[in-house]
Scaffold this active site. Sequence first.
Site, mmCIF file in Angstrom:
data_model
loop_
_atom_site.group_PDB
_atom_site.id
_atom_site.type_symbol
_atom_site.label_atom_id
_atom_site.label_comp_id
_atom_site.label_asym_id
_atom_site.label_seq_id
_atom_site.Cartn_x
_atom_site.Cartn_y
_atom_site.Cartn_z
ATOM 1 N N ARG A 42 35.656 15.861 8.164
ATOM 2 C CA ARG A 42 35.877 14.613 8.910
ATOM 3 C C ARG A 42 36.421 15.012 10.270
ATOM 4 O O ARG A 42 37.437 15.687 10.357
ATOM 5 C CB ARG A 42 36.867 13.735 8.151
ATOM 6 N N GLU A 50 30.638 2.700 12.129
ATOM 7 C CA GLU A 50 30.081 2.795 10.780
ATOM 8 C C GLU A 50 28.558 2.675 10.846
ATOM 9 O O GLU A 50 28.006 2.159 11.815
ATOM 10 C CB GLU A 50 30.660 1.694 9.891
ATOM 11 N N ARG A 84 38.450 15.468 2.212
ATOM 12 C CA ARG A 84 37.630 16.096 3.239
ATOM 13 C C ARG A 84 38.542 16.893 4.173
ATOM 14 O O ARG A 84 39.684 16.499 4.416
ATOM 15 C CB ARG A 84 36.876 15.050 4.076
#
Length: 146
Positions: A42, A50, A84
Amino acid sequence: MKFLAIFLVPLFLFALEGKVISVTDGDTVKILTFERQQIKVRLYGIDAPEKKQPYGTAAKRYLSDLIVGKTVQIEELGKDRYKRVLGIVYLNGKDVNEILVLNGYAWAFTKYSKIYESQEWKARSKGLGLWRDKNPIKPEIWRKTI
């Protein structure tokens, strides 16, 4: 007369290095390390639109075109709640996270870091990418509406 040239090269200690094998969205990638381990990263300090949000597809495409299939270095800054790796991605010594913000494909994620705040203002002032919209909605706000 002889000269002794001393070159000072910044030394970055990268926790990870690998080939980008996929882009999930405008701020998440998967790399394959040289040890053949797949790691989801990330991008730290930024928040891209998004997938279903305006400019979400464009942000993903821009990031894909920039780094898929290329070897990158990751400055690891921790893990998020989804396990992540949080990191700054470097391609040929250039900060990819910064490139995304400078070109209007992501916000500076000031909730967690102010690192890319000035880059966001540069993109805003030039009307680049998502800043073409009159009132772009931050992903953190948009996520609450869906």
